[in-house]
Design a protein around this motif. Structure first.
Motif, PDB file in Angstrom:
ATOM      1  N   GLU A   7       8.913  76.477 119.073  1.00 17.42           N
ATOM      2  CA  GLU A   7      10.317  76.143 118.869  1.00 17.42           C
ATOM      3  C   GLU A   7      10.555  74.641 118.980  1.00 17.42           C
ATOM      4  O   GLU A   7      11.574  74.148 118.512  1.00 17.42           O
ATOM      5  CB  GLU A   7      11.189  76.869 119.898  1.00 17.42           C
ATOM      6  CG  GLU A   7      11.174  78.375 119.767  1.00 17.42           C
ATOM      7  CD  GLU A   7      11.965  79.044 120.869  1.00 17.42           C
ATOM      8  OE1 GLU A   7      12.992  78.494 121.306  1.00 17.42           O
ATOM      9  OE2 GLU A   7      11.541  80.124 121.313  1.00 17.42           O
ATOM     10  N   LEU A   8       9.639  73.915 119.595  1.00 18.23           N
ATOM     11  CA  LEU A   8       9.830  72.486 119.847  1.00 18.23           C
ATOM     12  C   LEU A   8       8.888  71.581 119.065  1.00 18.23           C
ATOM     13  O   LEU A   8       9.101  70.374 119.005  1.00 18.23           O
ATOM     14  CB  LEU A   8       9.679  72.210 121.350  1.00 18.23           C
ATOM     15  CG  LEU A   8      10.698  72.904 122.251  1.00 18.23           C
ATOM     16  CD1 LEU A   8      10.352  72.674 123.717  1.00 18.23           C
ATOM     17  CD2 LEU A   8      12.093  72.432 121.948  1.00 18.23           C
ATOM     18  N   ILE A   9       7.865  72.153 118.475  1.00 14.19           N
ATOM     19  CA  ILE A   9       6.866  71.382 117.740  1.00 14.19           C
ATOM     20  C   ILE A   9       6.832  71.893 116.302  1.00 14.19           C
ATOM     21  O   ILE A   9       6.897  73.089 116.065  1.00 14.19           O
ATOM     22  CB  ILE A   9       5.463  71.553 118.376  1.00 14.19           C
ATOM     23  CG1 ILE A   9       5.462  71.167 119.852  1.00 14.19           C
ATOM     24  CG2 ILE A   9       4.405  70.787 117.602  1.00 14.19           C
ATOM     25  CD1 ILE A   9       5.721  69.719 120.138  1.00 14.19           C
ATOM     26  N   GLU A  10       6.723  70.963 115.337  1.00 16.61           N
ATOM     27  CA  GLU A  10       6.654  71.369 113.941  1.00 16.61           C
ATOM     28  C   GLU A  10       5.850  70.356 113.132  1.00 16.61           C
ATOM     29  O   GLU A  10       5.612  69.242 113.594  1.00 16.61           O
ATOM     30  CB  GLU A  10       8.055  71.506 113.332  1.00 16.61           C
ATOM     31  CG  GLU A  10       8.818  70.191 113.244  1.00 16.61           C
ATOM     32  CD  GLU A  10      10.235  70.337 112.722  1.00 16.61           C
ATOM     33  OE1 GLU A  10      10.651  71.459 112.420  1.00 16.61           O
ATOM     34  OE2 GLU A  10      10.920  69.307 112.631  1.00 16.61           O
ATOM     35  N   THR A  15       5.149  63.921 106.060  1.00 14.92           N
ATOM     36  CA  THR A  15       3.933  63.226 106.499  1.00 14.92           C
ATOM     37  C   THR A  15       2.776  64.175 106.811  1.00 14.92           C
ATOM     38  O   THR A  15       1.624  63.744 106.854  1.00 14.92           O
ATOM     39  CB  THR A  15       4.204  62.397 107.765  1.00 14.92           C
ATOM     40  OG1 THR A  15       4.528  63.293 108.846  1.00 14.92           O
ATOM     41  CG2 THR A  15       5.327  61.405 107.550  1.00 14.92           C
ATOM     42  N   GLY A  16       3.093  65.438 107.100  1.00 13.45           N
ATOM     43  CA  GLY A  16       2.061  66.391 107.493  1.00 13.45           C
ATOM     44  C   GLY A  16       1.656  66.263 108.945  1.00 13.45           C
ATOM     45  O   GLY A  16       0.794  66.987 109.421  1.00 13.45           O
ATOM     46  N   LYS A  17       2.287  65.332 109.666  1.00 10.54           N
ATOM     47  CA  LYS A  17       1.955  65.124 111.077  1.00 10.54           C
ATOM     48  C   LYS A  17       2.742  66.101 111.944  1.00 10.54           C
ATOM     49  O   LYS A  17       3.821  66.546 111.585  1.00 10.54           O
ATOM     50  CB  LYS A  17       2.264  63.691 111.490  1.00 10.54           C
ATOM     51  CG  LYS A  17       1.378  62.683 110.789  1.00 10.54           C
ATOM     52  CD  LYS A  17       1.660  61.283 111.248  1.00 10.54           C
ATOM     53  CE  LYS A  17       0.739  60.299 110.545  1.00 10.54           C
ATOM     54  NZ  LYS A  17       0.942  58.939 111.013  1.00 10.54           N
ATOM     55  N   THR A  23      12.759  65.297 115.309  1.00  8.09           N
ATOM     56  CA  THR A  23      12.535  63.865 115.546  1.00  8.09           C
ATOM     57  C   THR A  23      11.403  63.379 114.644  1.00  8.09           C
ATOM     58  O   THR A  23      10.778  64.181 113.947  1.00  8.09           O
ATOM     59  CB  THR A  23      12.123  63.564 117.007  1.00  8.09           C
ATOM     60  OG1 THR A  23      10.762  63.961 117.203  1.00  8.09           O
ATOM     61  CG2 THR A  23      13.018  64.272 118.009  1.00  8.09           C
ATOM     62  N   ASP A  24      11.148  62.096 114.691  1.00  4.63           N
ATOM     63  CA  ASP A  24       9.961  61.567 114.014  1.00  4.63           C
ATOM     64  C   ASP A  24       8.898  61.162 115.040  1.00  4.63           C
ATOM     65  O   ASP A  24       7.965  60.433 114.733  1.00  4.63           O
ATOM     66  CB  ASP A  24      10.324  60.394 113.103  1.00  4.63           C
ATOM     67  CG  ASP A  24      10.935  59.219 113.854  1.00  4.63           C
ATOM     68  OD1 ASP A  24      11.208  59.354 115.064  1.00  4.63           O
ATOM     69  OD2 ASP A  24      11.144  58.164 113.233  1.00  4.63           O
ATOM     70  N   ILE A  25       9.030  61.673 116.264  1.00  5.44           N
ATOM     71  CA  ILE A  25       8.078  61.396 117.345  1.00  5.44           C
ATOM     72  C   ILE A  25       6.880  62.334 117.185  1.00  5.44           C
ATOM     73  O   ILE A  25       7.016  63.550 117.303  1.00  5.44           O
ATOM     74  CB  ILE A  25       8.723  61.607 118.742  1.00  5.44           C
ATOM     75  CG1 ILE A  25      10.024  60.839 118.892  1.00  5.44           C
ATOM     76  CG2 ILE A  25       7.722  61.273 119.847  1.00  5.44           C
ATOM     77  CD1 ILE A  25       9.912  59.364 118.714  1.00  5.44           C
ATOM     78  N   THR A  26       5.711  61.745 116.905  1.00  7.56           N
ATOM     79  CA  THR A  26       4.519  62.578 116.719  1.00  7.56           C
ATOM     80  C   THR A  26       3.902  62.944 118.067  1.00  7.56           C
ATOM     81  O   THR A  26       4.063  62.227 119.059  1.00  7.56           O
ATOM     82  CB  THR A  26       3.460  61.860 115.864  1.00  7.56           C
ATOM     83  OG1 THR A  26       2.997  60.706 116.573  1.00  7.56           O
ATOM     84  CG2 THR A  26       4.006  61.456 114.503  1.00  7.56           C
TER      85      THR A  26
END
Length: 87
Positions: A7-10, A15-17, A23-26
């Motif tokens: 639910e928190l990571i995608e 970018t595929g990252k 967010t854009d925080i990898t």
């Protein structure tokens, strides 16, 4: 209520990252910062994310690590020269 890592990571479709959802925080930015000596409160402030999001990033890395290790062990076993097939 604790959220599931999924639910928190995608994956960022552009970018595929792997990022913190919304967010854009990898995940790699978080890991790299921790390896450079940052602590969790510092990361929360720097990236404007929660402890739960950081924990999810770490959970994600551990799951990936487990899959990589299992893959490596299986590949190693397949390539072992003295392996006998039970056919």
């Amino acid at each position: 209520m604790k959220k599931n890592t999924n639910e928190l990571i995608e994956k960022d479709p552009k970018t595929g990252k792997t990022v913190i959802k919304g967010t854009d925080i990898t995940v790699s930015m978080i890991i790299d910062s921790l390896l450079d000596g940052a602590d969790v409160p510092e990361l929360c402030k720097r990236f404007k994310i929660t402890r739960e999001q950081i924990r999810s990033a770490l959970d994600y890395i551990m799951k990936v690590r487990e899959r990589v290790l299992v893959y490596a062990v299986n590949k190693s076993y397949e390539n072992y020269p003295h392996r006998r097939d039970n056919h």
